[in-house]
Write a protein that holds these residues in place. Structure first.
Motif, PDB file in Angstrom:
ATOM      1  N   ILE A 105      13.520   5.063  -0.707  1.00 12.13           N
ATOM      2  CA  ILE A 105      12.508   4.825  -1.807  1.00 12.13           C
ATOM      3  C   ILE A 105      12.590   5.924  -2.713  1.00 12.13           C
ATOM      4  CG2 ILE A 105       9.871   4.708  -2.219  1.00 12.13           C
ATOM      5  CD1 ILE A 105       9.552   4.637   0.775  1.00 12.13           C
ATOM      6  N   TYR A 106      12.449   5.973  -4.092  1.00 14.64           N
ATOM      7  CA  TYR A 106      12.479   7.146  -4.841  1.00 14.64           C
ATOM      8  C   TYR A 106      10.922   6.881  -5.672  1.00 14.64           C
ATOM      9  CZ  TYR A 106      14.955   4.051  -8.041  1.00 14.64           C
ATOM     10  OH  TYR A 106      15.407   2.705  -8.482  1.00 14.64           O
ATOM     11  N   GLU A 107      10.869   7.780  -6.647  1.00 15.96           N
ATOM     12  CA  GLU A 107       9.335   7.994  -7.247  1.00 15.96           C
ATOM     13  C   GLU A 107       8.282   8.522  -6.306  1.00 15.96           C
ATOM     14  OE1 GLU A 107       8.388   7.794 -10.526  1.00 15.96           O
ATOM     15  OE2 GLU A 107      10.952   7.574 -11.165  1.00 15.96           O
ATOM     16  N   SER A 108       7.902   9.725  -6.696  1.00 17.62           N
ATOM     17  CA  SER A 108       7.067  10.778  -5.690  1.00 17.62           C
ATOM     18  C   SER A 108       5.822   9.680  -5.443  1.00 17.62           C
ATOM     19  CB  SER A 108       6.659  11.604  -6.562  1.00 17.62           C
ATOM     20  OG  SER A 108       6.061  11.575  -7.751  1.00 17.62           O
ATOM     21  N   LEU A 109       5.097   8.968  -6.405  1.00 19.51           N
ATOM     22  CA  LEU A 109       3.821   8.238  -6.080  1.00 19.51           C
ATOM     23  C   LEU A 109       4.231   7.024  -4.948  1.00 19.51           C
ATOM     24  CD1 LEU A 109       1.107   7.493  -6.462  1.00 19.51           C
ATOM     25  CD2 LEU A 109       1.676   6.205  -8.548  1.00 19.51           C
ATOM     26  N   ALA A 110       5.416   6.501  -5.150  1.00 15.81           N
ATOM     27  CA  ALA A 110       5.782   5.477  -4.125  1.00 15.81           C
ATOM     28  C   ALA A 110       5.932   6.133  -2.901  1.00 15.81           C
ATOM     29  CB  ALA A 110       7.013   4.770  -4.660  1.00 15.81           C
ATOM     30  N   ILE A 111       6.653   7.354  -2.858  1.00 16.79           N
ATOM     31  CA  ILE A 111       7.025   7.916  -1.744  1.00 16.79           C
ATOM     32  C   ILE A 111       5.577   8.341  -0.977  1.00 16.79           C
ATOM     33  CG2 ILE A 111       7.943   9.798  -0.577  1.00 16.79           C
ATOM     34  CD1 ILE A 111      10.212   9.685  -2.849  1.00 16.79           C
ATOM     35  N   MET A 112       4.647   8.837  -1.620  1.00 17.89           N
ATOM     36  CA  MET A 112       3.528   9.185  -1.046  1.00 17.89           C
ATOM     37  C   MET A 112       2.612   8.027  -0.547  1.00 17.89           C
ATOM     38  SD  MET A 112       2.069  12.759  -3.539  1.00 17.89           S
ATOM     39  CE  MET A 112       1.858  11.679  -5.115  1.00 17.89           C
ATOM     40  N   GLU A 113       2.548   7.067  -1.249  1.00 20.85           N
ATOM     41  CA  GLU A 113       1.990   5.880  -0.566  1.00 20.85           C
ATOM     42  C   GLU A 113       2.477   5.229   0.553  1.00 20.85           C
ATOM     43  OE1 GLU A 113       0.735   3.555  -4.644  1.00 20.85           O
ATOM     44  OE2 GLU A 113      -0.697   3.324  -3.108  1.00 20.85           O
ATOM     45  N   TYR A 114       3.749   5.462   0.423  1.00 15.87           N
ATOM     46  CA  TYR A 114       4.573   4.824   1.638  1.00 15.87           C
ATOM     47  C   TYR A 114       4.173   5.731   2.713  1.00 15.87           C
ATOM     48  CZ  TYR A 114       8.677   3.778   4.928  1.00 15.87           C
ATOM     49  OH  TYR A 114       9.250   3.331   5.888  1.00 15.87           O
ATOM     50  N   LEU A 115       4.183   6.741   2.737  1.00 15.90           N
ATOM     51  CA  LEU A 115       3.936   7.719   3.737  1.00 15.90           C
ATOM     52  C   LEU A 115       2.382   7.532   4.208  1.00 15.90           C
ATOM     53  CD1 LEU A 115       5.593  11.096   2.472  1.00 15.90           C
ATOM     54  CD2 LEU A 115       6.270   9.841   4.083  1.00 15.90           C
ATOM     55  N   GLU A 116       1.594   7.216   3.363  1.00 17.09           N
ATOM     56  CA  GLU A 116       0.352   6.932   3.795  1.00 17.09           C
ATOM     57  C   GLU A 116       0.461   5.553   4.681  1.00 17.09           C
ATOM     58  OE1 GLU A 116      -2.560   8.537   3.078  1.00 17.09           O
ATOM     59  OE2 GLU A 116      -4.026   7.202   2.846  1.00 17.09           O
ATOM     60  N   ARG A 117       0.931   4.744   4.235  1.00 17.25           N
ATOM     61  CA  ARG A 117       1.143   3.311   5.086  1.00 17.25           C
ATOM     62  C   ARG A 117       1.656   3.560   6.294  1.00 17.25           C
ATOM     63  NH1 ARG A 117       0.381  -1.325   1.748  1.00 17.25           N
ATOM     64  NH2 ARG A 117       0.698  -2.386   3.628  1.00 17.25           N
ATOM     65  N   ILE A 118       2.582   4.521   6.467  1.00 19.21           N
ATOM     66  CA  ILE A 118       3.335   4.606   7.757  1.00 19.21           C
ATOM     67  C   ILE A 118       2.544   5.543   8.730  1.00 19.21           C
ATOM     68  CG2 ILE A 118       5.935   4.034   7.014  1.00 19.21           C
ATOM     69  CD1 ILE A 118       6.351   6.840   7.405  1.00 19.21           C
ATOM     70  N   LYS A 119       1.829   6.413   8.180  1.00 20.57           N
ATOM     71  CA  LYS A 119       0.799   7.410   8.864  1.00 20.57           C
ATOM     72  C   LYS A 119      -0.525   7.391   8.398  1.00 20.57           C
ATOM     73  CE  LYS A 119       0.931  11.298  12.087  1.00 20.57           C
ATOM     74  NZ  LYS A 119      -0.094  12.028  11.864  1.00 20.57           N
ATOM     75  N   PRO A 120      -1.357   6.460   8.516  1.00 17.65           N
ATOM     76  CA  PRO A 120      -2.482   6.525   7.538  1.00 17.65           C
ATOM     77  C   PRO A 120      -3.478   7.690   7.521  1.00 17.65           C
ATOM     78  CG  PRO A 120      -2.314   4.354   8.841  1.00 17.65           C
ATOM     79  CD  PRO A 120      -1.210   5.455   9.276  1.00 17.65           C
ATOM     80  N   GLU A 121      -3.372   8.351   8.800  1.00 20.98           N
ATOM     81  CA  GLU A 121      -4.269   9.694   8.607  1.00 20.98           C
ATOM     82  C   GLU A 121      -3.588  10.959   8.805  1.00 20.98           C
ATOM     83  OE1 GLU A 121      -7.472   9.445   8.906  1.00 20.98           O
ATOM     84  OE2 GLU A 121      -7.607   7.330   9.016  1.00 20.98           O
ATOM     85  N   PRO A 122      -4.135  11.783   8.273  1.00 25.02           N
ATOM     86  CA  PRO A 122      -5.205  12.007   7.583  1.00 25.02           C
ATOM     87  C   PRO A 122      -5.249  11.151   6.370  1.00 25.02           C
ATOM     88  CG  PRO A 122      -4.149  14.032   7.582  1.00 25.02           C
ATOM     89  CD  PRO A 122      -3.411  13.404   8.373  1.00 25.02           C
ATOM     90  N   ASN A 123      -6.154  10.606   6.001  1.00 25.25           N
ATOM     91  CA  ASN A 123      -6.153   9.642   4.675  1.00 25.25           C
ATOM     92  C   ASN A 123      -5.969  10.386   3.544  1.00 25.25           C
ATOM     93  OD1 ASN A 123      -7.780   8.464   2.516  1.00 25.25           O
ATOM     94  ND2 ASN A 123      -7.457   6.677   3.688  1.00 25.25           N
ATOM     95  N   LEU A 124      -5.006  10.022   2.549  1.00 28.16           N
ATOM     96  CA  LEU A 124      -4.907  10.898   1.263  1.00 28.16           C
ATOM     97  C   LEU A 124      -4.956   9.901   0.087  1.00 28.16           C
ATOM     98  CD1 LEU A 124      -1.904  13.296   2.270  1.00 28.16           C
ATOM     99  CD2 LEU A 124      -4.313  13.752   1.858  1.00 28.16           C
TER     100      LEU A 124
END
Ligand code: GSH
Length: 220
Positions: free
Chosen positions: A64-83
């Motif tokens: 993945i590239y694009e920082s927003l896509a990366i941040m959201e991907y990280l949220e999906r693979i590790k939902p906590e702490p919720n961001l």
């Protein structure tokens, strides 16, 4: 190790991705690229991000590239702490704030940061007038928002706060180049004009991820 972050020291976009990785405690391999050697333009890296920009993330079979896509991907693979919010409206507020930062705030700030930090500094101050006015308008938005809430998009820490950290650090770094602007372009000392942003910065500075993701070449 299955997760790899490709980054350049000081890239505000890579910085926010690293902040999220660190804050979520996701183990990752760090692949720091050297922009002075154009390592982001090698065939090997272009196969990861054909735009030749950081950040990029590899996780098992996913790239993945694009920082927003990366941040959201990280949220999906590790939902906590919720961001990214725990309700439809909170999620929208987080995304809205990041879109505002990317589409308006960062653009305005780059009109100051670019000539001050990335050129020989000889560009005349009057040429930066519009960028300074626009940047203050953007800061005032943040200031007003932080008058009623401790964090930018919600009453708790979200990805929007991590997205703003690098932008603020950049403008303060540019502002502290006193030989160009004696009054720090009106941004430094931050608390004089923007007490709520300064208080937010104080709260953010206690988060361990901030020290971990601080650009190494700025430490020297
Ligand atoms: N919209 C992209 C912006 C990425 C970007 O502009 N990265 C810059 C560093 S801040 C970069 O890699 N520049 C190197 C180049 O263009 O050669 C994101 O959010 O990830």
């Amino acid at each position: 190790m299955t997760t790899t972050l490709y980054w350049i020291s000081g890239s505000p976009f890579a910085w926010r991705a690293m902040l999220v990785l660190e804050h979520k405690g996701i183990k990752y391999e760090s692949q720091r690229l050297d922009a002075s050697k154009e390592e982001q333009k090698t065939a090997e890296f272009l196969a990861i991000n054909p735009r030749g920009k950081v950040p990029a993330l590899r996780d098992k079979d996913t790239t993945i590239y694009e920082s927003l896509a990366i941040m959201e991907y990280l949220e999906r693979i590790k939902p906590e702490p919720n961001l990214f919010g725990s309700s439809a409206s909170e999620s929208a507020a987080v995304k809205q704030c990041i879109c505002e930062l990317d589409n308006y705030t960062l653009r305005a700030l780059m009109g100051i940061v670019q000539p001050v930090l990335f050129t020989d500094g000889t560009q005349a101050l009057p040429d930066m007038k519009d960028a300074i006015v626009e940047s203050h308008r953007e800061f005032q938005f943040m200031e007003d928002r932080l008058a009623s809430s401790d964090y930018l998009a919600s009453d708790r820490l979200t990805a929007a706060d991590f997205a703003f950290v690098p932008a603020l650090e950049y403008v303060l770094r540019a502002a502290d180049k006193q030989q160009i602007s004696e009054d720090g372009f009106g941004f430094s000392p931050l608390g004089e004009r923007y007490p709520n942003i300064a208080a937010w910065q104080g709260r953010m500075s206690t988060i361990p991820a901030l020290a971990k993701a601080y650009p190494p070449h700025w430490r020297d």
